[in-house]
Scaffold this active site. Structure first.
Site, PDB file in Angstrom:
ATOM      1  N   GLU A 130       0.808  -1.239   0.000  1.00  0.00           N
ATOM      2  CA  GLU A 130       0.000   0.000   0.000  1.00  0.00           C
ATOM      3  C   GLU A 130       0.836   1.282   0.000  1.00  0.00           C
ATOM      4  OE1 GLU A 130      -2.743  -0.433   3.275  1.00  0.00           O
ATOM      5  OE2 GLU A 130      -3.755  -2.119   2.338  1.00  0.00           O
TER       6      GLU A 130
ATOM      7  N   ASP B 243     -12.055 -10.537  -0.850  1.00  0.00           N
ATOM      8  CA  ASP B 243     -13.333 -10.721  -0.164  1.00  0.00           C
ATOM      9  C   ASP B 243     -14.344  -9.816  -0.853  1.00  0.00           C
ATOM     10  OD1 ASP B 243     -12.579  -8.221   1.056  1.00  0.00           O
ATOM     11  OD2 ASP B 243     -12.073  -9.195   2.953  1.00  0.00           O
TER      12      ASP B 243
HETATM   13  C1  XIL Z   1      -6.294  -6.205   8.340  1.00  0.00           C
HETATM   14  C2  XIL Z   1      -6.678  -7.362   9.246  1.00  0.00           C
HETATM   15  O1  XIL Z   1      -7.578  -8.186   8.580  1.00  0.00           O
HETATM   16  C3  XIL Z   1      -7.297  -6.827  10.517  1.00  0.00           C
HETATM   17  O2  XIL Z   1      -7.519  -7.897  11.448  1.00  0.00           O
HETATM   18  C4  XIL Z   1      -6.402  -5.769  11.155  1.00  0.00           C
HETATM   19  O3  XIL Z   1      -7.076  -5.192  12.258  1.00  0.00           O
HETATM   20  C5  XIL Z   1      -6.050  -4.688  10.156  1.00  0.00           C
HETATM   21  O4  XIL Z   1      -5.467  -5.276   9.004  1.00  0.00           O
HETATM   22  N1  XIL Z   1      -5.005  -4.703   3.627  1.00  0.00           N
HETATM   23  C6  XIL Z   1      -3.969  -5.463   4.122  1.00  0.00           C
HETATM   24  C7  XIL Z   1      -4.196  -6.297   5.329  1.00  0.00           C
HETATM   25  O5  XIL Z   1      -2.902  -5.526   3.504  1.00  0.00           O
HETATM   26  O6  XIL Z   1      -3.019  -6.446   6.106  1.00  0.00           O
HETATM   27  C8  XIL Z   1      -5.313  -5.761   6.179  1.00  0.00           C
HETATM   28  O7  XIL Z   1      -5.567  -6.699   7.231  1.00  0.00           O
HETATM   29  C9  XIL Z   1      -6.558  -5.541   5.337  1.00  0.00           C
HETATM   30  C10 XIL Z   1      -6.279  -4.534   4.255  1.00  0.00           C
END
Ligand code: XIL
Length: 316
Positions: free
Chosen positions: A125, A234
């Site tokens: 990101e 998802d």
């Molecule tokens: C998310 C997890 O699913 C959560 O449990 C946590 O609180 C925050 O991070 N993009 C990503 C992931 O690269 O690491 C993120 O995961 C969701 C969005």
């Protein structure tokens, strides 16, 4: 009965999911589902910088070790997520010590798991929603070359691991994926060991992607010689959930997966496997039911959609 992992394997690809250590420890039905359906695992949280190293020099390997060991016991490969990100960071890392902290972290983590982690999300990101470089501690401290630097450091620690750049809202051709494309081109031109690109694919049934634009986007990245990964799929649906929405969700899971397989995506991972443990309701209020299995481990139309796509498509 064949699981998604077997169906995917018959197409020469892998299916997998993000997993939570606590659920693996406490929930036998979860362990069975993950073992049956997935042949590539990624830790949902415990391999991020903050959870892994909350205090300087003090690594909490246990939770991630247990995922890697579970994977090895079940014939699954592991993706590492993630080395360089702007959230879930430990408080002890500051702009003043960022360079030293990152260098030590990449070396410690990547070399500890050398040969056991097939693929790393080296940088996650780094592009903001407006398609400009994200303003992060890493960029402020190390300058724009921090990405190249991180990939080189990871490669030095495990020269056999696949190294990926991973981001969200980059599935279609759009300004943000254009920026990701330019980033990939410039890294490759500079000889940086970038091997793969991860499309997170946190999607919303109410705003489905244009699959024609997804296809063309995948094609342009593949033409760079990069391996294509769907890393965090998802598809959230809005409350109140209806059977009609679940069916539409299944159709989108299927159609998207078919496009991905036709365009050469080699790994498809969902961000979780069951609605019992999903980040979606907590993060996107008023939505949920985003994953292939319901909260009681029943197979949803989303599951059937994936299974059908893995059964019919021949790989591009
Ligand atoms: C998310 C997890 O699913 C959560 O449990 C946590 O609180 C925050 O991070 N993009 C990503 C992931 O690269 O690491 C993120 O995961 C969701 C969005």
């Amino acid at each position: 009965m064949a699981g998604l992992r077997d169906l995917a394997e018959s197409q020469g690809v892998r299916f997998g999911c993000a997993v939570k250590t606590d659920a693996l420890v406490q929930d036998a039905a979860y362990r069975e589902a993950v073992a049956r359906e997935a042949n590539v695992l990624v830790a949902e949280n415990v391999s991020k910088f903050g959870p892994l190293c909350p205090e300087r020099g003090d690594y909490h390997w246990g939770p991630f070790d247990s995922i890697v060991e579970f994977a090895e016991a079940n014939g699954q490969t592991v993706r590492g997520h993630t080395l360089v990100w702007h959230t879930q960071m430990p408080a002890w890392v500051t702009e003043a010590n960022a360079e030293e902290a990152l260098d030590a972290h990449v070396r410690a983590v990547v070399s500890r798991y050398r040969g056991r982690i097939e693929s790393w999300d080296v940088v996650n990101e780094a592009i903001a929603d407006d398609a400009t470089p994200r303003d992060t501690l890493w960029r402020r401290a190390l300058g724009p070359d921090y990405l190249a630097w991180a990939f080189r450091a990871a490669h030095a620690a495990d020269s056999a691991a696949q190294l990926a750049y991973n981001d969200y809202s980059v599935e279609e051709i759009c300004p943000k994926s254009d920026a990701m494309f330019q980033l990939a081109v410039s890294l490759l031109e500079a000889g940086v060991p970038l091997h793969a690109v991860g499309f997170q694919a946190h999607l919303e049934l109410a705003a489905p992607p244009d699959l024609g634009l997804v296809r063309r986007n995948l094609q342009r990245f593949r033409a760079l010689g990069l391996e294509l990964l769907i890393t965090e799929l998802d598809i959230r649906i809005p409350e109140p959930f209806t059977e009609e929405m679940r069916v539409a969700q299944g159709n989108l899971y299927r159609a998207l997966t078919e496009v991905c397989l036709e365009e050469g995506v080699s790994r498809m991972l969902t961000w979780g496997l069951t609605d019992r443990y999903s980040w979606v309701p907590g993060f996107f209020t008023g939505t949920g039911e985003a994953l292939p299995l319901d909260a009681a481990y029943g197979k949803k139309p989303a599951y059937t959609g994936l299974a059908q796509a893995f059964s019919v498509v021949s790989r591009g």
